[in-house]
Design an enzyme around this catalytic site. Structure first.
Site, PDB file in Angstrom:
ATOM      1  N   VAL A 456      39.649  25.177  -4.323  1.00  0.00           N
ATOM      2  CA  VAL A 456      39.104  23.881  -3.927  1.00  0.00           C
ATOM      3  C   VAL A 456      40.068  23.297  -2.900  1.00  0.00           C
ATOM      4  O   VAL A 456      41.296  23.423  -3.051  1.00  0.00           O
ATOM      5  CB  VAL A 456      38.954  22.935  -5.136  1.00  0.00           C
ATOM      6  CG1 VAL A 456      38.278  21.635  -4.708  1.00  0.00           C
ATOM      7  CG2 VAL A 456      38.177  23.580  -6.264  1.00  0.00           C
ATOM      8  N   SER A 457      39.527  22.656  -1.878  1.00  0.00           N
ATOM      9  CA  SER A 457      40.376  22.157  -0.796  1.00  0.00           C
ATOM     10  C   SER A 457      41.469  21.234  -1.329  1.00  0.00           C
ATOM     11  O   SER A 457      42.664  21.451  -1.103  1.00  0.00           O
ATOM     12  CB  SER A 457      39.527  21.424   0.249  1.00  0.00           C
ATOM     13  OG  SER A 457      38.937  20.263  -0.320  1.00  0.00           O
ATOM     14  N   ASP A 458      41.045  20.200  -2.061  1.00  0.00           N
ATOM     15  CA  ASP A 458      42.052  19.208  -2.457  1.00  0.00           C
ATOM     16  C   ASP A 458      42.932  19.696  -3.602  1.00  0.00           C
ATOM     17  O   ASP A 458      44.090  19.283  -3.705  1.00  0.00           O
ATOM     18  CB  ASP A 458      41.429  17.833  -2.759  1.00  0.00           C
ATOM     19  CG  ASP A 458      40.326  17.873  -3.774  1.00  0.00           C
ATOM     20  OD1 ASP A 458      39.968  18.969  -4.241  1.00  0.00           O
ATOM     21  OD2 ASP A 458      39.795  16.796  -4.108  1.00  0.00           O
ATOM     22  N   CYS A 459      42.413  20.602  -4.417  1.00  0.00           N
ATOM     23  CA  CYS A 459      43.254  21.138  -5.484  1.00  0.00           C
ATOM     24  C   CYS A 459      44.365  21.994  -4.877  1.00  0.00           C
ATOM     25  O   CYS A 459      45.511  21.963  -5.351  1.00  0.00           O
ATOM     26  CB  CYS A 459      42.411  21.944  -6.462  1.00  0.00           C
ATOM     27  SG  CYS A 459      41.109  20.964  -7.223  1.00  0.00           S
ATOM     28  N   GLU A 462      46.882  19.456  -3.358  1.00  0.00           N
ATOM     29  CA  GLU A 462      47.741  18.780  -4.341  1.00  0.00           C
ATOM     30  C   GLU A 462      48.714  19.778  -4.965  1.00  0.00           C
ATOM     31  O   GLU A 462      49.864  19.439  -5.264  1.00  0.00           O
ATOM     32  CB  GLU A 462      46.916  18.088  -5.428  1.00  0.00           C
ATOM     33  CG  GLU A 462      45.928  17.021  -4.932  1.00  0.00           C
ATOM     34  CD  GLU A 462      46.571  15.821  -4.224  1.00  0.00           C
ATOM     35  OE1 GLU A 462      47.810  15.649  -4.297  1.00  0.00           O
ATOM     36  OE2 GLU A 462      45.824  15.049  -3.588  1.00  0.00           O
TER      37      GLU A 462
END
Ligand code: LAN
Length: 729
Positions: A456-459, A462
């Site tokens: 996932v992009s934001d995972c 982060e």
């Protein structure tokens, strides 16, 4: 009493008992795979004590000590960490319930029933407890999610689920639920997915299910509607759904399903005209009405394609190819599957194709446990197979933001988190990734665990950010090599949408927004393709700005270009009132926090930027007399700010974090907000659960229980770093 069941499992408790023994439940964290175990013997209980986290999740006394009341923000953070650090698992991750949606458990239980998978008694007991605990007191129904008003979807599915779990139809709570269901028109007014599941169960007829043609998978890739272009969650649900629908597979009638045929409808079963009720849908369920285009397509399939043109050769080719793709999904997720909807459906597909004794069916059955969670109210089904990587990354960052990454009390916590993230970075791309249309994933992090294997992009952003932040601390070893951090940056660089410069969730956008015209689910919005999200876009920007400080020479120009375009998109995404609409948290406070951070990364602050000033003015206009913010989930549904009746700790922290990134010139409102947050902190350092925090597809809410720890820690810590650790109370 103990009874041997089909799979040789001993069931020592009576499924009709009221409650299981809560001192016997344990959460097992096996390399990031979380399952709840019910210990059957006293010997096992003695060998494996309950952890503080287990007790907390189960609503038992954790024995957390009282801490001295905090006067300063860092004292409050220390108190919070003394509680929150006890919830970290031995493997280094934070787990929690991930409930909210009320349509998941029924899909699983129907699948268990029709695949004749024995349901352990302790599961049945606690699932019933959960569903009754979440039944609306007023009308006895259930909604799409725990806070939503009763709907046909929620009520028909959970009623059915309870019956399959052994609930008595004459139980007053069931009588009430049935009354409400009938008042709403009965199960024929449910949405597409309800009709699908109830047809599988054999309590509806397939003619009532709008077409889910597997033939679409035979379309060449270039057509604008080819399924590989759809949002991953839609196409991975559509896949097994089309396989099962194509076969019109139904479970043979049993006395129980025969009874359900009487209970779910106000009219006699025999009198129902199934095909003319394909489009019957209750107003209470219809969030996203079907378009003229979809209605036309459905009519063509029902009246022309299926009866006249669907020759066996095409049907077979379509079923063969969807079956192949189902196997790819199983293979590339280690049978954990993308999510809680396609997981059970893939189990069912394997059962239909390969039979009850197949290895695939066995593995699927095992992995259904990964979705289940036990809490004080009973057992529920999570929205994913956990929140491991996501919450762990945030928790680590919050500690570092608070300036406590070198504190001897909390550095071990960060180090354990880092060790966990090390094990969860995905190291290989998916097998035959082009054939099964998978996005690159080597170097990425997912939301839950590595096994599930979806980047996932934001995972990823982060994850990368927390690893860099942690590994920069003196005293912390380099667990993840420089090269592996570059691989994560490589992945982030794949996530920019070419047309807008923004980022989406699992993939870049592959199809036009107009595909939403084919949204058949009725209960969700924005499901057909990837959209641009300020949250994901910001995360990628911050992930890469963090990375380039650490490694300034790697793919410098590309990173620069991505960041510039992405932040420019953040500016264009701002609404005229200064707000940003959030898609994954509720709602404007959540997106506002991200957008203001992205702008700050480009040096844009309240002083220098008009966009930032407007963003702050929007937030400031919503601060309440008590210093906090409170936003209802209705904000997500209606896309207009809607006040919650109560101030919310989590949203207050989101707003304050945004204001601090923006360098809002007046610290008084920030202090007022943090005072409110500190006053709500309990004597043992925890905060209590308030309203639901998250959302997906505009209409369905989902819980992020760790946010009530993570965001206060971050907000209070950021405040202290900026203004000093001065007494606020
Ligand atoms: C999630 C959970 C995490 C979430 C964030 C990382 C927070 C977000 O920033 C990006 C999108 C993502 C990964 C996300 C997408 C949709 C999910 C998987 C969920 C909200 C959890 C449950 C939901 C899934 C679609 C539920 C099943 C329902 C269907 C309509 C298929």
């Amino acid at each position: 009493e103990s009874e041997k069941t089909g799979n040789g499992r001993a069931i020592p408790t009576d499924p009709q008992a009221d409650k299981t023994d809560y001192s016997r439940w344990r959460m097992l964290d096996d390399g990031g795979r979380q399952t709840w175990q019910y210990l059957r013997t006293d010997e096992e209980v003695a060998k494996w004590p309950q952890t503080a986290a287990d007790k907390y999740f189960l609503g038992l006394d954790t024995g957390a000590p009282e801490v001295p009341p905090a006067k300063t923000p860092i004292a409050s953070v220390n108190n919070a960490l003394s509680f929150f650090s006890r919830l970290q698992s031995a493997g280094g991750s934070w787990a929690c319930e991930y409930g909210g949606p009320m349509f998941l458990l029924p899909g699983l239980v129907i699948t268990w029933y029709v695949t004749e998978t024995p349901i352990p008694a302790e599961h049945a007991i606690e699932m019933k407890n959960y569903l009754f605990a979440r039944q609306h007191k007023v009308d006895g129904g259930w909604g799409l999610h725990i806070e939503g008003d009763s709907s046909v979807f929620g009520t028909s599915m959970n009623y059915t689920c309870l019956r399959l779990l052994g609930a008595d139809p004459e139980d007053p709570r069931m009588v009430k639920a049935r009354g409400t269901l009938h008042k709403m028109g009965g199960a024929i007014y449910g949405p597409h997915w309800a009709k699908f599941w109830l047809s599988v169960l054999g309590v509806m007829q397939w003619d009532i299910v709008n077409p889910v043609p597997p033939e679409l998978w035979l379309l060449p890739d270039w057509t604008p509607i080819s399924p590989w272009r759809w949002w991953i969650h839609m196409r991975m649900v559509f896949l097994p759904m089309s396989f099962v629908s194509s076969k019109k597979w139904s479970y043979p009638l049993t006395p129980l399903t025969e009874a359900l045929r009487k209970e779910l409808f106000p009219q006699p079963y025999e009198s129902i005209k199934w095909s003319s009720n394909r489009n019957s849908i209750s107003k209470l369920d219809e969030y996203y009405p079907k378009s003229w285009l979809l209605n036309t397509v459905n009519t063509v399939f029902v009246n022309i394609w299926n009866p006249f043109l669907r020759i066996n050769r095409i049907k077979k080719a379509a079923e063969d190819w969807t079956w192949k793709l189902i196997q790819y999904e199983d293979l590339n997720t280690g049978f954990a599957n993308l999510g809680p909807v396609n997981g059970p459906m893939n189990l069912l597909s394997c059962y239909i194709q390969e039979g009850s004794d197949a290895e695939s069916v066995k593995l699927h059955r095992e992995h259904m446990e990964d979705f289940l969670w036990v809490k004080d109210e009973g057992m529920l089904m999570n929205g994913t197979n956990g929140v491991q990587s996501w919450d762990t990354a945030f928790a680590m960052q919050a500690i570092v933001y608070a300036g406590l990454g070198e504190d001897p009390r909390w550095q071990p916590v960060v180090r354990k988190g880092l060790a966990f993230l090390e094990t969860q970075q995905i190291r290989e791309d998916a097998v035959d990734m082009e054939k099964c249309y998978r996005h690159p994933r080597k170097g990425a992090w997912g939301f839950s665990n590595k096994l599930q294997g979806y980047a996932v992009s934001d995972c990823t952003a982060e994850g990368l950010k927390s690893v860099i932040m942690a590994q920069a601390l003196p005293g912390i070893p380099e667990l993840i090599s420089h090269d592996r951090l570059r691989q994560a940056a490589d992945i982030l660089l794949t996530y920019q949408n070419a047309d807008t410069g923004a980022c989406s969730s699992y993939e870049t956008r592959r199809g036009g927004h107009w595909l939403e015209l084919l949204n058949a689910a009725e209960v969700f919005g924005n499901i057909m393709v990837e959209y641009d999200y300020p949250e994901c876009t910001t995360a990628v920007v911050i992930g890469l700005t963090t990375f380039r400080k650490f490694d300034p020479d790697y793919r410098t120009a590309e990173i620069e270009k991505l960041i510039t375009r992405a932040v420019a998109w953040i500016r264009t995404n701002q609404r005229p009132d200064g707000s940003w609409y959030g898609s994954w948290g509720i709602c404007f406070t959540y997106a506002g926090m991200f957008a203001l951070e992205a702008l700050a990364a480009m040096g844009e602050t309240h002083e220098s930027s008009e966009a930032v000033r407007r963003g702050c003015a929007f937030l400031m206009g919503k601060q309440r007399a008590d210093g906090g913010w409170g936003e209802s989930y209705k904000s997500c549904e209606d896309q207009v700010w809607t006040e919650h009746e109560n101030t919310q700790v989590v949203q207050t922290c989101w707003a304050v974090i945004g204001l601090m990134y923006a360098e809002y010139p007046d610290k008084e409102p920030i202090e007022r907000a943090l005072r409110m947050v500190m006053r709500r902190q309990q004597k043992n350092g925890e905060w209590l659960q308030e309203a639901i925090e998250g959302v997906f597809n505009k209409s369905c809410m989902i819980s992020y229980p760790n946010y009530k720890f993570i965001f206060p820690i971050k907000a209070l810590g950021m405040y202290a770093e900026k203004y000093g650790d001065v007494p606020l109370l």
